[in-house]
Design a protein around this motif. Structure first.
Motif, short mmCIF file in Angstrom:
data_model
loop_
_atom_site.label_atom_id
_atom_site.label_comp_id
_atom_site.label_asym_id
_atom_site.label_seq_id
_atom_site.Cartn_x
_atom_site.Cartn_y
_atom_site.Cartn_z
N VAL A 17 0.87 -1.18 0.00
CA VAL A 17 0.00 0.00 0.00
C VAL A 17 0.90 1.22 0.00
N GLU A 20 -2.07 5.47 0.07
CA GLU A 20 -3.45 4.97 0.15
C GLU A 20 -3.92 4.24 -1.10
N SER A 22 -3.63 0.55 -3.05
CA SER A 22 -3.16 -0.83 -2.83
C SER A 22 -2.75 -1.45 -4.15
#
Ligand SMILES: C[S@@+](CC[C@H](N)C(=O)[O-])C[C@H]1O[C@@H](n2cnc3c(N)ncnc32)[C@H](O)[C@@H]1O
Length: 390
Positions: A17, A20, A22
């Motif tokens: 990640v 923010e 992934s």
């Protein structure tokens, strides 16, 4: 299409990640090692970033099949990957500071699931297919505030232009969908639509299966139209007009109106061009005369365990299977850490859907989303199950 030209592609450790965003896993094309897909999640949107490696310059961009509704999320993902992997960006068309279009994307731009889960039914619905510059759609929405307009388009710059205009004009009765209109029609409830506009569709003289107007499109249009509702085709192509007339006239319980060089309230960019060239413009309007059965779609998209080995699945590359009313074509095969991923097109010939499936020790699943729950997709899904189970 947002993209980054980079000096050299570098792989991060998956999953990761960053900012923010992934990055879940990477899949490499089994036939062309220089093409990779990176599974990415931003907010609640799952999609792939596509890597094309070349000797001195590689490309990182969004994958067309899975691109999310929010272009803002694509920008975030591209920038985050570049930072996470320490890529050297040569040039890009991704803005470092994001424009405010995001705000409107959240409200007017909808994903297909929005319509599949709960179709908006509180107002009369009118649909425009392939709105292009959007002049007609915006004019209609502004002059009929009590009607909900759904504009469907597959050309992203046109979509963004219309979204901007809908903010400027403060239209709150307009929804925009980036999807193939032919597939969309299959999930619209019966007898609810007042009008469907198809203005100046691409004639596709050499690839007629790509045309919007077809027997199955008219069938679906007739089903979704209210009694008295209209499907309005406007075209400058004599060929397309003749083909459409033949296709429309085969239908019972409809009224057809033909007009030549009729003026309508708003003239589109295309129309202006054809008028200058003194081309004829044809209108075919089909009025629906009959109430249709409610829409019923039964079945699901689950699979049982595959019977084929990973090698046998890889061997499906480039194979086509035909079945009653439809087909399945295995376009690409990718290797993942624990199995394989396939990109395929399937469904009916004139309304195919393109999608990915992942096969690993956990079983078979569509990724990132299930296909649209339409009759032709459910039928194709059954055939896919048979092939993969061997
Ligand atoms: C020739 S332009 C006409 C645009 C506009 N209606 C006008 O009159 O100016 C046709 C448009 O249809 C869109 N289109 C083509 N096939 C489509 C499909 N299956 N679903 C949605 N839009 C489609 C194209 O992206 C293109 O913008």
């Amino acid at each position: 299409m947002p993209h980054l030209h980079i000096e050299e592609f570098k792989q991060i450790d998956f999953p990761k990640v960053y900012d923010e965003v992934s990055f879940n896993f990477i899949a490499s094309n089994a036939m062309h090692e220089d093409e990779k897909l990176i599974s990415t999640t931003v907010e609640d949107e799952d999609f792939f970033l596509l890597v094309k490696e070349e000797e001195n310059k590689s490309l990182l961009k969004t994958d067309k099949l899975t691109r999310p509704a929010s272009i803002h999320n694509v920008h975030r993902a591209l920038l985050a990957y570049a930072k996470a992997a320490g890529l050297h960006v040569i040039n890009s068309n991704v803005p470092q500071t994001q424009k405010n279009i995001h705000l409107q994307e959240v409200t007017a731009l909808k994903k297909i699931e929005y319509f599949a889960n709960k179709f908006p039914l509180d107002k009369e619905v009118r649909i425009e297919v392939g709105f292009g510059s959007g002049r007609h759609l915006l004019h209609q929405a502004a002059t009929h505030p009590d009607v909900l307009f759904i504009g469907i388009e597959i050309h992203r710059p046109s979509i963004e232009q219309v979204l901007k205009q809908s903010v400027i004009q403060k239209l709150n009765n307009l929804l925009v969908l980036d999807y193939d209109a032919r597939l969309f029609m299959e999930l619209v409830p019966s007898n609810i639509v007042g009008a469907i506009y198809v203005h100046f569709p691409v004639p596709w003289d050499k690839k007629p299966h790509r045309r919007v107007i077809s027997t199955s499109f008219i069938e679906e249009a007739r089903r979704v139209l209210k009694v008295g509702g209209t499907l309005e085709l406007r075209t400058d192509s004599e060929n397309y007009y003749a083909y459409s007339y033949e296709t429309f006239i085969a239908f019972n319980k409809t009224t057809l109106q033909i007009n030549k060089n009729k003026d309508i309230a708003i003239s589109s960019k295309y129309e202006d061009r054809w008028k200058k060239m003194e081309k004829n413009i044809y209108d075919v309007t089909m009025i629906n005369d009959e109430l249709s059965e409610p829409l019923t779609i039964e079945g699901d998209f689950t699979f049982s365990k595959p019977g084929l080995s990973f090698d046998e699945i890889t061997g499906l590359h480039n194979k086509t299977f035909r079945f009653e009313d439809g087909f399945m074509h295995f376009e690409r095969v990718y290797k993942t850490k624990n199995g394989v991923m396939l990109r395929l097109s399937m469904g009916s010939f004139d309304r195919p859907e393109h999608l990915y499936i992942i096969i690993d020790e956990k079983g078979i699943s569509y990724y990132p989303d299930l296909p649209l729950k339409s009759r032709s997709n459910l039928k194709a899904h059954k055939e896919l199950g048979k092939i993969l189970h061997g």
